[in-house]
Write a protein that holds these residues in place. Sequence first.
Motif, PDB file in Angstrom:
ATOM      1  N   GLU B 366       8.173  -5.853  -0.778  1.00 33.43           N
ATOM      2  CA  GLU B 366       7.510  -5.502   0.480  1.00 33.43           C
ATOM      3  C   GLU B 366       6.021  -5.830   0.428  1.00 33.43           C
ATOM      4  O   GLU B 366       5.408  -6.147   1.435  1.00 33.43           O
ATOM      5  N   ASN B 367       5.446  -5.765  -0.768  1.00 32.04           N
ATOM      6  CA  ASN B 367       4.031  -6.061  -0.906  1.00 32.04           C
ATOM      7  C   ASN B 367       3.736  -7.558  -0.874  1.00 32.04           C
ATOM      8  O   ASN B 367       2.603  -7.953  -0.613  1.00 32.04           O
ATOM      9  N   GLY B 369       4.639  -9.673   1.245  1.00 37.22           N
ATOM     10  CA  GLY B 369       4.330 -10.127   2.600  1.00 37.22           C
ATOM     11  C   GLY B 369       3.204  -9.340   3.241  1.00 37.22           C
ATOM     12  O   GLY B 369       2.881  -9.552   4.405  1.00 37.22           O
ATOM     13  N   PHE B 370       2.618  -8.435   2.483  1.00 36.43           N
ATOM     14  CA  PHE B 370       1.652  -7.493   3.057  1.00 36.43           C
ATOM     15  C   PHE B 370       0.412  -8.233   3.556  1.00 36.43           C
ATOM     16  O   PHE B 370      -0.244  -8.949   2.799  1.00 36.43           O
ATOM     17  N   GLY B 371       0.087  -8.055   4.830  1.00 31.91           N
ATOM     18  CA  GLY B 371      -1.027  -8.767   5.434  1.00 31.91           C
ATOM     19  C   GLY B 371      -0.558 -10.037   6.120  1.00 31.91           C
ATOM     20  O   GLY B 371      -1.259 -10.592   6.945  1.00 31.91           O
ATOM     21  N   GLN B 373       2.622 -10.187   7.487  1.00 29.58           N
ATOM     22  CA  GLN B 373       3.878  -9.823   8.144  1.00 29.58           C
ATOM     23  C   GLN B 373       4.037 -10.525   9.490  1.00 29.58           C
ATOM     24  O   GLN B 373       5.150 -10.612   9.998  1.00 29.58           O
ATOM     25  N   HIS B 374       2.919 -11.038  10.051  1.00 27.23           N
ATOM     26  CA  HIS B 374       3.037 -11.746  11.332  1.00 27.23           C
ATOM     27  C   HIS B 374       3.494 -13.189  11.161  1.00 27.23           C
ATOM     28  O   HIS B 374       3.872 -13.826  12.122  1.00 27.23           O
ATOM     29  N   SER B 379       8.573 -12.699   9.987  1.00 27.61           N
ATOM     30  CA  SER B 379       9.064 -11.962  11.157  1.00 27.61           C
ATOM     31  C   SER B 379       9.148 -12.918  12.334  1.00 27.61           C
ATOM     32  O   SER B 379       8.332 -13.828  12.461  1.00 27.61           O
ATOM     33  N   GLY B 383       9.800  -9.494  16.683  1.00 27.85           N
ATOM     34  CA  GLY B 383       9.274  -8.414  15.846  1.00 27.85           C
ATOM     35  C   GLY B 383      10.239  -7.948  14.777  1.00 27.85           C
ATOM     36  O   GLY B 383      10.061  -6.879  14.204  1.00 27.85           O
ATOM     37  N   MET B 385      11.822  -8.194  11.083  1.00 28.61           N
ATOM     38  CA  MET B 385      11.415  -8.693   9.774  1.00 28.61           C
ATOM     39  C   MET B 385      12.546  -9.532   9.172  1.00 28.61           C
ATOM     40  O   MET B 385      13.721  -9.209   9.329  1.00 28.61           O
ATOM     41  N   MET B 390      11.622 -12.482   2.537  1.00 24.79           N
ATOM     42  CA  MET B 390      10.528 -11.877   1.804  1.00 24.79           C
ATOM     43  C   MET B 390      10.944 -11.569   0.367  1.00 24.79           C
ATOM     44  O   MET B 390      10.188 -11.767  -0.575  1.00 24.79           O
TER      45      MET B 390
END
Lengths: 364, 515
Positions: B366-367, B369-371, B373-374, B379, B383, B385, B390
């Motif tokens: 999960e981390n 893709g952090f930052g 995620q758009h 995604s 909207g 995911m 990921m």
Amino acid sequence: MKKLPTWIDILLIPLINLAIALFLSALVVLYIGEDPMDALSIMIKGAIGSSYGWGYTLYYATNFIFTGLAVSVAFHAKMFNIGGEGQAALGGLGVALVCLMFPWPHWILALPVAIIGGAVFGAAWAAIPAYLQAKRGSHIVITTIMFNFMASALLVYLLVNVLKAPGSMAPETGRFIEGARLPTGHDMLGWFGIKFSKSPPVNISFLISLLFCFFIWFLIWRTKLGYEIRAFGHSESAAKYAGISPIKIIMVSMLISGALAGLMGINSVMGESERLVIDSVQGAGFIGIAVALMGRSHPFGVLLAAILFGILYQGGAELALWTNIPRELIVVIQALVILLTGALDNMIRMPIERLYFKMVRAGT
Amino acid sequence: MTKDKQERPETAAPAIQLKNISKSFGPVQANKNISLTVNSGTIHGIVGENGAGKSTLMSILYGFYKADSGDIYIRNAKTSIPDSQAAISAGIGMVFQHFKLVENFTVLENVILGAEDGALLKDSLSKARRQLQELSTEYELDVDPDAIIENLSVGLQQRVEILKALYRRANILILDEPTGVLTPAEADHLFRILKNLRDQGKTVILITHKLREIMDATDTVSVMRSGEMTATIKTNQTSPEKLAELMVGRKVLLNVSKSVAKAGDIALEVKDLKVTDEKGVLRVKGITFNVREGEILGIAGVAGNGQSELLEALGGFRKSQGLVSVYGHSLDLESPSGQEIRDQSIAHVPEDRQRLGLIMDFTAWENIGFGYQHEPEYSNSWGLMNNRKMRKDASNKMEKFDVRPSNIKLKVRNFSGGNQQKLVLAREIERNPDILLIGQPTRGVDIGAIEFIHNEIIKMRDEGKAIILVSVELDEILSLTDRVSVMFDGNLVGDRITRETNARELGLLMGGETD
């Protein structure tokens, strides 16, 4: 590396907590001078021993699912929404207005609009505290509590002065028309030829609430918005680093939360009383907090916890009916459950964790 | 100060003897059969990479963990240490990396906290005041007993921690990464204090990953690698290279080799940038600089001179005034957003990875893709995911950056500091940004990984990316950057070509001696 398997985390530990709460309640029952085993069997029989009992249990559970989901969603963003009570009251108002305003020919048409009405009114009531938190930093716990009182006062005013049915003495609206009447458990199971008690108020809202459990699970774990809500809930500073707007997340999560609480209105106002009465929420907003805590903010956990609290509620009513045990004992049990699952969770969790890892090590 | 390391007679009873200590957490064996003898009146260093088991071993000694098997002997007497209270009464004191002080209490109140003599504080306080007086003259540990902790510098706060241990009659003092937060001068002072303590007969255990400190300060050094004690050697019979090899298990290049930079167009231009912090203090006082493609600009300076705020402002985390333009495009400094920064192809590796760079309770995947995620790969426009993508990305990037363990479903909290840093670097570098902002790239990272991280940064430079590197490690600045600017009190006080300067000159600039 330490991690308990999910079934221990969300099933076994809450069950042990519940068992302890029941044991302590048994001591209270003994003190009152009744037999705890008798009391337990009356409760369980009363709640799930007949289709009548189930009908009430699931009706209560539906309320708690909506308010529990409401608290859970806000909780994922680390917002403690105490205002479920007020948001549900306003949601009830929204549902009632939808039902009263149009000459609905059939519930299939009325229900979707009522859902929107309840959600919009609930969300609107949550919007103001959310805005104050996001923009001004006013603590959401304080503002939502205050908004509960304001909601209650507002409803009294509206029911006494504006919405009261003409010629009636009671502060409540007129009865909704037939076309806004939701099918009950009796009706729905009847379509399939299954017999179900006619009197309990469980209705199609229960199925709607299950649908929302799924929606919320999907929202939180499968969408970008859910990802951002959880990220923000875990670390506001990291969320900001990632370009996630705190204002947006606070607003959106609280609006969803308020909308869910407002949805309770389709069950209690449209499904059960079929009119808007004073205090239609009856504390379900607060029980939602306990349900969310016990369900660890996971929709499936919320569902189980809501059914459990439904059982406690319905069983408690039976208990008051058939024994000398006052209905308030249920409040005691609830309080114990909240105390054990919320505040004293680690008391049970830590020994179980230790035991589990010892067993794992012995097993390998 | 190094007067008589060899001549010192090793007193008969060793201060601490550990025999066959083992400890595991679930399936992970943190300590395997560790035996260690620490002689009284010595400074004993323990080095090892992150996750080698140093902290676990010390936690066992201080009663935080219970060993699965093995014995502890203090001065030849078998001792069981079930909790920290027992450790204290056995004469062991611990100074943690993160201080355990009450910020709004005075020094004196902190010293007696938990060691009060009775219900009323007056007697304890006056007794402590007397003892503090004695300790400060004896060991050069001067601190104003009535100062409030939050007004003291980090170095002084650390002294309070040492005083706390000594007040509890500690004979054995354990320090966990004590210089991580200190300026070079403060660190030197700390080592003087430690040597003083040793000369008065105390025993000091120094846990660190900085080999220079081991060489300078210790008498004996023990090396740990993946839960085992691999060697215990007299410090004067070894070298940093040899220690590094023992720690990592293979030969390590302590200096990176790189070609001369081929600087291109200006990528990032900063003009008269001012940054104010939450308390309204001006931390960056109008600085101007630029970075070109294909070069690494180093921002050197003692921690707390505005570098962090500068980096956070450039990273879109903090409001600022002035002008920042990326290839001619001006950034919105009034309402900055990490999203805008990323849209401009700027990647930001923050100094504080745990507070900013990662969600500690998220899994590794999960981390990743952090930052971002758009981004369309994570995604879609509805909207939703793409978690599978990921996860796949996470496996690839973690393998490339050798993040250990390679389990993408593990929460980031459960990775060691060095591996957390590799996760952030993997995420930001693999996005292939035009501009990389990077703060303290190797803080808390083990030697083997430092080599790797430095090479990745050089590789990015050689691909024509513009890089700003903020570091408090002078060695890192000197070996990695092409140009260096020194920051002092919110201003850039000197610009140098790295090849043409040296540690001494930069050290003077860092101390505020401007051109």
